[in-house]
Design an enzyme around this catalytic site. Structure first.
Site, PDB file in Angstrom:
ATOM      1  N   GLY A   1     -78.445 -31.466   7.760  1.00  0.00           N
ATOM      2  CA  GLY A   1     -77.334 -31.068   6.910  1.00  0.00           C
ATOM      3  C   GLY A   1     -76.557 -32.240   6.337  1.00  0.00           C
ATOM      4  O   GLY A   1     -75.472 -32.072   5.798  1.00  0.00           O
TER       5      GLY A   1
ATOM      6  N   ASN B   1     -84.530 -21.814   8.213  1.00  0.00           N
ATOM      7  CA  ASN B   1     -83.442 -21.541   9.155  1.00  0.00           C
ATOM      8  C   ASN B   1     -82.169 -21.294   8.334  1.00  0.00           C
ATOM      9  O   ASN B   1     -81.531 -22.236   7.888  1.00  0.00           O
ATOM     10  CB  ASN B   1     -83.278 -22.757  10.091  1.00  0.00           C
ATOM     11  CG  ASN B   1     -82.110 -22.594  11.047  1.00  0.00           C
ATOM     12  OD1 ASN B   1     -81.527 -21.512  11.152  1.00  0.00           O
ATOM     13  ND2 ASN B   1     -81.781 -23.665  11.744  1.00  0.00           N
ATOM     14  N   TRP B   2     -81.863 -20.024   8.156  1.00  0.00           N
ATOM     15  CA  TRP B   2     -80.698 -19.693   7.319  1.00  0.00           C
ATOM     16  C   TRP B   2     -79.373 -19.973   8.028  1.00  0.00           C
ATOM     17  O   TRP B   2     -78.316 -19.925   7.416  1.00  0.00           O
ATOM     18  CB  TRP B   2     -80.761 -18.210   6.905  1.00  0.00           C
ATOM     19  CG  TRP B   2     -81.809 -17.887   5.885  1.00  0.00           C
ATOM     20  CD1 TRP B   2     -82.713 -18.747   5.314  1.00  0.00           C
ATOM     21  CD2 TRP B   2     -82.081 -16.599   5.303  1.00  0.00           C
ATOM     22  NE1 TRP B   2     -83.514 -18.083   4.424  1.00  0.00           N
ATOM     23  CE2 TRP B   2     -83.149 -16.751   4.387  1.00  0.00           C
ATOM     24  CE3 TRP B   2     -81.522 -15.325   5.457  1.00  0.00           C
ATOM     25  CZ2 TRP B   2     -83.672 -15.687   3.651  1.00  0.00           C
ATOM     26  CZ3 TRP B   2     -82.050 -14.263   4.724  1.00  0.00           C
ATOM     27  CH2 TRP B   2     -83.098 -14.453   3.833  1.00  0.00           C
ATOM     28  N   LYS B   3     -79.439 -20.216   9.342  1.00  0.00           N
ATOM     29  CA  LYS B   3     -78.213 -20.424  10.139  1.00  0.00           C
ATOM     30  C   LYS B   3     -77.264 -19.244   9.901  1.00  0.00           C
ATOM     31  O   LYS B   3     -77.720 -18.124   9.698  1.00  0.00           O
ATOM     32  CB  LYS B   3     -77.576 -21.784   9.816  1.00  0.00           C
ATOM     33  CG  LYS B   3     -78.598 -22.913   9.932  1.00  0.00           C
ATOM     34  CD  LYS B   3     -78.002 -24.293   9.917  1.00  0.00           C
ATOM     35  CE  LYS B   3     -79.130 -25.320  10.028  1.00  0.00           C
ATOM     36  NZ  LYS B   3     -78.639 -26.694  10.095  1.00  0.00           N
TER      37      LYS B   3
ATOM     38  N   GLU C   1     -86.272 -32.855  14.906  1.00  0.00           N
ATOM     39  CA  GLU C   1     -85.121 -32.822  14.015  1.00  0.00           C
ATOM     40  C   GLU C   1     -84.109 -33.879  14.443  1.00  0.00           C
ATOM     41  O   GLU C   1     -83.282 -33.630  15.329  1.00  0.00           O
ATOM     42  CB  GLU C   1     -84.451 -31.446  14.070  1.00  0.00           C
ATOM     43  CG  GLU C   1     -85.316 -30.316  13.575  1.00  0.00           C
ATOM     44  CD  GLU C   1     -84.467 -29.191  12.996  1.00  0.00           C
ATOM     45  OE1 GLU C   1     -84.718 -28.816  11.843  1.00  0.00           O
ATOM     46  OE2 GLU C   1     -83.548 -28.711  13.673  1.00  0.00           O
TER      47      GLU C   1
ATOM     48  N   HIS D   1     -82.131 -25.493  19.018  1.00  0.00           N
ATOM     49  CA  HIS D   1     -81.664 -26.228  17.834  1.00  0.00           C
ATOM     50  C   HIS D   1     -80.506 -27.136  18.256  1.00  0.00           C
ATOM     51  O   HIS D   1     -79.734 -26.791  19.146  1.00  0.00           O
ATOM     52  CB  HIS D   1     -81.215 -25.234  16.762  1.00  0.00           C
ATOM     53  CG  HIS D   1     -80.918 -25.895  15.461  1.00  0.00           C
ATOM     54  ND1 HIS D   1     -79.724 -26.526  15.208  1.00  0.00           N
ATOM     55  CD2 HIS D   1     -81.668 -26.052  14.346  1.00  0.00           C
ATOM     56  CE1 HIS D   1     -79.760 -27.042  13.988  1.00  0.00           C
ATOM     57  NE2 HIS D   1     -80.924 -26.775  13.438  1.00  0.00           N
TER      58      HIS D   1
ATOM     59  N   GLU E   1     -77.759 -27.646  17.015  1.00  0.00           N
ATOM     60  CA  GLU E   1     -76.441 -26.977  16.958  1.00  0.00           C
ATOM     61  C   GLU E   1     -76.219 -26.127  18.202  1.00  0.00           C
ATOM     62  O   GLU E   1     -75.101 -25.996  18.695  1.00  0.00           O
ATOM     63  CB  GLU E   1     -76.341 -26.144  15.666  1.00  0.00           C
ATOM     64  CG  GLU E   1     -76.171 -27.049  14.451  1.00  0.00           C
ATOM     65  CD  GLU E   1     -76.750 -26.512  13.153  1.00  0.00           C
ATOM     66  OE1 GLU E   1     -77.016 -25.294  13.060  1.00  0.00           O
ATOM     67  OE2 GLU E   1     -76.955 -27.330  12.232  1.00  0.00           O
TER      68      GLU E   1
ATOM     69  N   GLY F   1     -83.267 -26.107   6.641  1.00  0.00           N
ATOM     70  CA  GLY F   1     -81.967 -25.446   6.693  1.00  0.00           C
ATOM     71  C   GLY F   1     -81.426 -25.186   5.298  1.00  0.00           C
ATOM     72  O   GLY F   1     -81.834 -24.244   4.618  1.00  0.00           O
ATOM     73  N   GLY F   2     -80.530 -26.055   4.841  1.00  0.00           N
ATOM     74  CA  GLY F   2     -79.831 -25.860   3.566  1.00  0.00           C
ATOM     75  C   GLY F   2     -80.730 -25.487   2.401  1.00  0.00           C
ATOM     76  O   GLY F   2     -80.430 -24.550   1.646  1.00  0.00           O
TER      77      GLY F   2
ATOM     78  N   SER G   1     -82.752 -32.221   6.377  1.00  0.00           N
ATOM     79  CA  SER G   1     -82.595 -32.456   4.941  1.00  0.00           C
ATOM     80  C   SER G   1     -83.926 -32.490   4.180  1.00  0.00           C
ATOM     81  O   SER G   1     -84.093 -33.291   3.258  1.00  0.00           O
ATOM     82  CB  SER G   1     -81.786 -33.728   4.686  1.00  0.00           C
ATOM     83  OG  SER G   1     -80.499 -33.608   5.273  1.00  0.00           O
TER      84      SER G   1
HETATM   85  P1  PGA Z   1     -81.081 -29.040   6.990  1.00  0.00           P
HETATM   86  O1  PGA Z   1     -81.167 -28.298   8.420  1.00  0.00           O
HETATM   87  O2  PGA Z   1     -82.404 -28.810   6.319  1.00  0.00           O
HETATM   88  O3  PGA Z   1     -79.937 -28.379   6.282  1.00  0.00           O
HETATM   89  O4  PGA Z   1     -80.843 -30.473   7.278  1.00  0.00           O
HETATM   90  C1  PGA Z   1     -82.332 -28.322   9.177  1.00  0.00           C
HETATM   91  C2  PGA Z   1     -82.110 -27.565  10.451  1.00  0.00           C
HETATM   92  O5  PGA Z   1     -80.997 -27.620  10.986  1.00  0.00           O
HETATM   93  O6  PGA Z   1     -83.021 -26.890  10.978  1.00  0.00           O
END
Ligand code: PGA
Length: 248
Positions: free
Chosen positions: A171, A9-11, A165, A95, A97, A231-232, A210
């Site tokens: 994050g 997930n590159w966001k 999640e 998600h 977010e 994500g990150g 994470s």
């Molecule tokens: P993260 O994000 O790996 O940066 O914690 C995961 C996600 O939001 O899907």
């Protein structure tokens, strides 16, 4: 045996060049085309660009969100048939977010999930508790409430992937321990089994929050963890390659 899945997930990160460098690094490391499914979810504007880069790589393409309607007066939105036209096979839905910053409700998530499945896309539906809910002992209730909206349509659920999640782990560098994650994954599978044991057995439940190369192996060794939503670390070629390398 469930096919493992790792989704990147590159966001809202990257650009044309960064996308190219990243995909080239993944391709030259040969991460695609194994038994597991790898999915890259770039920002929607880059879907077409990344589709070209992924050609022949064995990796699949996904979106980070979609609107439940096929088309209409929904400024700024993108529909399932549009995603399909550009080669997407997956779409992240709900998600945290989206839920927290864009006020998506459980009903929105369920509608998007249904629409995605009706078009043949595989939704990756995110559920998870906040830090406050965990502290108050409400993890189970929070996760089950989000899950129950999707379970209203078992056909959709049977064609979906669930991503657990915990919001406090996204994050933040804090990861749920394999035992903490396994507990919730098992709860999700048991709850689905209460409605349909076959669907529960086949349902892929991936963990997100994470995930990095250093903790992936321990997470993947839990019986109900079928992969990861990353994500990150998915923006760092070496980290992502390292995570993919930890799949059993
Ligand atoms: P993260 O994000 O790996 O940066 O914690 C995961 C996600 O939001 O899907």
């Amino acid at each position: 045996m469930r096919q493992a899945l790792i989704a990147a997930n590159w966001k809202m990160h990257g650009g044309r060049e960064q996308a190219r460098h990243l995909i080239e690094a993944l391709v030259s490391a040969g991460v695609g085309g194994r038994e597991s499914e790898l999915v890259i979810c770039p920002p929607s504007l880059y879907i077409s660009h990344v589709a070209n880069l992924l050609e022949g790589s064995g990796m699949a393409l996904g979106a980070q969100n979609m609107h439940p309607a096929d088309q209409g007066a929904f400024t700024g939105e993108i529909s399932a048939p549009m995603l399909l036209e550009f080669g997407c096979r997956y779409v992240i839905i709900g998600h945290s977010e989206r839920r927290q910053l864009f006020a998506e409700t459980d009903a929105d998530v369920a509608a998007k999930c249904r629409a995605a499945v009706s078009w043949g896309l595989t939704p990756i539906v995110c559920v998870g508790e906040t830090a406050e809910q965990r502290d108050l002992g409400q993890t189970e209730a929070a996760v089950l409430q989000q899950l129950s909206a999707v379970m209203e349509d078992m056909v959709s659920l049977a064609n979906a992937v669930i991503a657990y999640e915990p919001v406090w782990a996204i994050g933040t560098g804090l990861t749920a321990s394999p035992a903490q994650a396994q507990e919730v994954h098992a709860l999700i599978r048991k709850t689905v089994a209460g409605r349909d044991a076959k669907v529960a057995d086949a349902l892929r439940i991936v963990y997100g929050g994470s995930v990095k190369a250093a903790n992936a192996e321990a997470l993947f060794s839990a019986v109900d963890i079928d992969g990861a939503l990353v994500g990150g670390a998915s923006l760092l070629a070496d980290e992502f390659i390292g995570i993919c390398g930890q799949l059993p």
